[in-house]
Design a protein around this motif. Structure first.
Motif, short mmCIF file in Angstrom:
data_model
loop_
_atom_site.label_atom_id
_atom_site.label_comp_id
_atom_site.label_asym_id
_atom_site.label_seq_id
_atom_site.Cartn_x
_atom_site.Cartn_y
_atom_site.Cartn_z
N GLY A 245 0.80 -1.22 0.00
CA GLY A 245 0.00 0.00 0.00
C GLY A 245 0.82 1.26 0.00
O GLY A 245 0.27 2.37 0.02
N SER A 246 2.15 1.13 -0.06
CA SER A 246 3.02 2.30 -0.09
C SER A 246 3.74 2.33 -1.44
O SER A 246 3.33 1.67 -2.40
N ASN A 247 4.83 3.09 -1.50
CA ASN A 247 5.66 3.15 -2.70
C ASN A 247 6.92 2.31 -2.50
O ASN A 247 7.21 1.84 -1.39
N ARG A 292 -1.10 2.56 12.42
CA ARG A 292 -1.66 2.07 11.16
C ARG A 292 -0.88 0.82 10.78
O ARG A 292 0.34 0.86 10.60
N TYR A 293 -1.58 -0.29 10.67
CA TYR A 293 -0.94 -1.57 10.38
C TYR A 293 -0.38 -1.58 8.96
O TYR A 293 -1.06 -1.20 8.01
N SER A 294 0.87 -2.00 8.84
CA SER A 294 1.54 -2.05 7.53
C SER A 294 2.31 -3.35 7.43
O SER A 294 3.30 -3.56 8.14
N ALA A 295 1.86 -4.22 6.54
CA ALA A 295 2.53 -5.51 6.32
C ALA A 295 3.66 -5.35 5.32
O ALA A 295 3.52 -4.69 4.29
N ILE A 296 4.80 -5.96 5.62
CA ILE A 296 5.98 -5.87 4.76
C ILE A 296 5.75 -6.70 3.49
O ILE A 296 5.14 -7.76 3.53
N THR A 297 6.26 -6.20 2.38
CA THR A 297 6.11 -6.90 1.10
C THR A 297 6.94 -8.19 1.07
O THR A 297 7.81 -8.41 1.91
N GLY A 535 0.00 -3.23 -4.32
CA GLY A 535 1.35 -2.75 -4.59
C GLY A 535 2.10 -2.37 -3.33
O GLY A 535 1.62 -2.54 -2.22
N PRO A 536 3.34 -1.87 -3.50
CA PRO A 536 3.95 -1.45 -4.76
C PRO A 536 4.51 -2.59 -5.60
O PRO A 536 4.67 -2.47 -6.81
N GLN A 537 4.81 -3.71 -4.98
CA GLN A 537 5.50 -4.80 -5.66
C GLN A 537 4.61 -5.43 -6.72
O GLN A 537 3.46 -5.79 -6.46
N ARG A 538 5.16 -5.59 -7.93
CA ARG A 538 4.40 -6.22 -9.02
C ARG A 538 4.94 -7.60 -9.36
O ARG A 538 4.19 -8.49 -9.74
N LEU A 575 9.27 -3.38 -8.96
CA LEU A 575 8.99 -3.28 -7.53
C LEU A 575 8.10 -2.10 -7.17
O LEU A 575 7.82 -1.87 -6.00
N GLY A 576 7.66 -1.34 -8.16
CA GLY A 576 6.64 -0.33 -7.89
C GLY A 576 7.10 1.09 -8.06
O GLY A 576 8.26 1.38 -8.35
N TYR A 577 6.14 1.99 -7.86
CA TYR A 577 6.39 3.41 -8.02
C TYR A 577 7.34 3.94 -6.95
O TYR A 577 7.31 3.51 -5.80
N LEU A 578 8.17 4.89 -7.36
CA LEU A 578 9.06 5.56 -6.42
C LEU A 578 8.36 6.80 -5.87
O LEU A 578 7.46 7.35 -6.49
N GLU A 579 8.81 7.23 -4.71
CA GLU A 579 8.26 8.43 -4.11
C GLU A 579 8.67 9.65 -4.94
O GLU A 579 9.81 9.76 -5.37
N ASP A 580 7.72 10.56 -5.18
CA ASP A 580 8.03 11.76 -5.97
C ASP A 580 9.04 12.65 -5.25
O ASP A 580 9.04 12.73 -4.03
#
Length: 580
Positions: A245-247, A292-297, A535-538, A575-580
């Motif tokens: 859910g992140s970049n 806020r729960y965040s699961a590692i990719t 995402g971010p991982q594809r 591996l997904g979008y980078l932070e702007d």
């Protein structure tokens, strides 16, 4: 006899100053057949040492069933490091954080709420003593003063950020020394006064720091608490991890190289965290919850100098250039990476994998947690007869799909703080609950999974629950053997899919999950890990040793939907979008 000691200003190898140039490779995140390759490339960057954590929960997933073979063969890993002419640092924890499930602690351990985790509570000390004695049987004969290559052993891990139980640290030292560990013992904490103070035993344990920027400032703070001996950043955060859910997180090679230069110019030793991150194969990813729960990719690429597939990137070359100013660097360089095979084959559906599962018949007043069920896997199916109305539960850990008499009625997500759902009609309520990753940091380590609390409908308690633990690996095997279902342009819900493809030779691959919803992927029975369109991982990394020349099979265990019913392999990672 070779000696490694701590002097007034330096580490001393046979009495001579020695600057540790180390990189982290976690043996449990890399296919064993690829250990030697990653270690060799570390030496080619100019490193002289390899560091690894030890993952208790892979060595002893079931209490009393100890395993040091295959992926858990720490001894072989250390021997490969020695064969490369490199030293080793071992960090056995027992808590390791590492963005690894439960911070490395087995769930059977943390299920016992009477144990005071990471403390001098006698029951916890008894269990960790048994674990450390098993690990030190491997490490002790491989110490440098016994003809091996292990030069340092770390006690606990960033303990100052968690507690200040000095008796606990003293007990860890006692057990370690009693097991025959004679090399210097270290601690690591972020260079903040409270953490350094709480996590140390002055005069007993040598303090090191963990940080990723402002190296000169951090080393100065560390020096205040470690007035003599060598300075060391034993976790130089040269990248960062990703969560669903992140970049995709990256850091500047130039900025990181400058911080490295500052440290080496000051005479400090360093351990890159990570040199090579690897992959959270299977269900071993951790999670964080700071409100806020965040699961590692699944990918633990970490933007490290050696990427997830073992290829050098810009950081590798930038760090190698800096290291060459302070130490010899081999003339040999890694070979240029080659593109992975590009393939696409249609997926064959085998229908709803959930429908034929035999439901448990034992009923309980409240839903049993994963721990009460002895479930160390990802899924449990809960069921109860429910009236129409507003269903509510204290907490969902971590994601739940709801249906009434087989008709989907919604989803509840812990990350979104959702714990209610409208039931449009009375009937058999089923809730498929997924553990998305066990917390690896701070006070929520060891928390129970599932439906937490007594569920209600319109405020009235809903009782009479059944709970069916689901083995994802067994589901994948059943998908491989099941009869085919009618083909369709897309599939919804808990569907199993499979395909066969041919390779000329075993090869690293990058499985494209674009078009899949959420679920799990397997190659030739090897559990690659989780995927999620969030995402971010594809792509999922497929290590070459998991493939073979000739026919290979892929199995997809889907939880939500598949919009592109084909399996594709790409030339490189996405591996997904980078932070702007």
């Amino acid at each position: 006899m070779t000696t490694f000691t701590i002097g007034d200003t330096d580490f001393l190898l046979d009495g001579e100053p020695y600057q540790i140039l180390s990189g982290a490779i976690h043996y449990f995140r890399v296919h064993p057949d690829q250990w030697a390759d990653r270690i060799h490339k570390a030496r080619l960057m100019g490193l002289n040492t390899i560091e690894t954590y030890v993952s208790w929960n892979t060595h002893e997933p079931v209490r009393g069933e100890w395993d040091s073979t295959g992926w858990n063969d720490l001894g072989r890993f250390l021997d490969l490091v020695a064969a490369e002419g490199m030293h080793a640092i071992v960090r056995p924890g027992p808590y390791i954080c590492a963005e690894w499930a439960n911070g490395g602690l087995p769930t059977w351990l943390t299920t016992d709420t009477s144990l005071g985790l990471r403390s001098s509570e006698p029951g916890f000390v008894r269990e960790i003593t048994r674990f450390l004695e098993n690990i030190y049987e491997i490490v002790t004969p491989r110490q440098i003063d016994r003809g091996g290559n292990v030069i340092l052993v770390q006690i606990e891990n960033e303990y100052g950020a968690y507690g200040a139980d000095k008796a606990y640290l003293e007990e860890l030292v006692r057990v370690t020394r009693a097991a025959g560990i004679t090399v210097p013992l270290t601690t690591v904490d972020q260079p903040q006064p409270d953490m350094l103070r709480n996590g140390s035993l002055p005069g007993v344990l040598h303090l090191t720091g963990s940080f990723g920027s402002r190296a000169s400032e951090r080393l100065a703070t560390l020096r205040e608490f470690q007035p003599t001996g060598p300075l060391m950043c034993s976790e130089f955060w040269d990248g960062w991890f990703d969560w669903w859910g992140s970049n995709h997180h990256t850091t500047s090679p130039e900025v990181a190289a400058q911080d490295l230069d500052d440290m080496l110019a000051a005479g400090a030793s360093v351990n890159f965290y990570m040199f090579h991150g690897g992959t959270n194969f299977g269900l071993m990813n951790g999670a964080n919850d700071k409100g806020r729960y965040s699961a590692i990719t699944t990918s633990y690429d970490y933007d490290a100098p050696l990427d997830e597939a073992g290829n050098p990137n810009a950081k590798f070359w930038a760090f190698r250039e800096v290291i060459a100013k302070y130490a010899p660097v081999p003339d040999e360089v890694p070979a240029d990476p080659t593109a992975a095979p590009i393939l696409e084959v249609p997926l064959e559906a085998t229908g709803d994998w959930l429908a034929p599962l035999v439901r448990e018949i034992q009923t309980t007043e409240a839903p049993a947690t994963f721990e009460q069920l002895g479930q160390d896997g990802a899924l449990v199916l809960y069921a109860a007869d429910a009236p129409a109305g507003l269903f509510a539960v204290d907490e969902v850990r971590d994601l739940a799909w709801a249906s009434v008499d087989g008709t989907p009625v919604g989803r509840m997500s812990r990350r979104e703080h959702e714990h209610t759902i409208a039931l449009p009609s009375a009937g058999r309520l089923e809730l498929l609950v997924e553990d998305q990753g066990r917390i690896n940091y701070a006070s929520r380590i060891g928390e129970h999974k599932g439906l937490i609390g007594v569920p209600t409908v319109d405020g009235a308690a809903l009782t009479g629950w059944t709970a069916t633990p689901i083995d994802v690996t067994a589901v994948a095997a059943s998908v491989l053997e099941a009869a085919p279902a009618p083909a369709a342009a897309a599939y919804s819900g808990t569907v199993g899919l499979r395909a066969s493809f041919t390779l000329d030779a075993a090869s690293d691959l990058f499985l494209d999950t674009d078009g899949f919803g959420k679920g799990y992927a397997f190659i030739n029975g090897f559990f690659l890990g989780r995927y999620w369109q969030n995402g971010p991982q594809r792509t999922l990394f497929v290590p070459g040793p998991a493939t073979r020349a000739g026919e290979n099979t892929v199995v997809i265990v889907e939880l939500e939907n598949v919009t592109i019913p084909s399996v594709r392999f790409l030339a490189s990672a996405e591996l997904g979008y980078l932070e702007d």
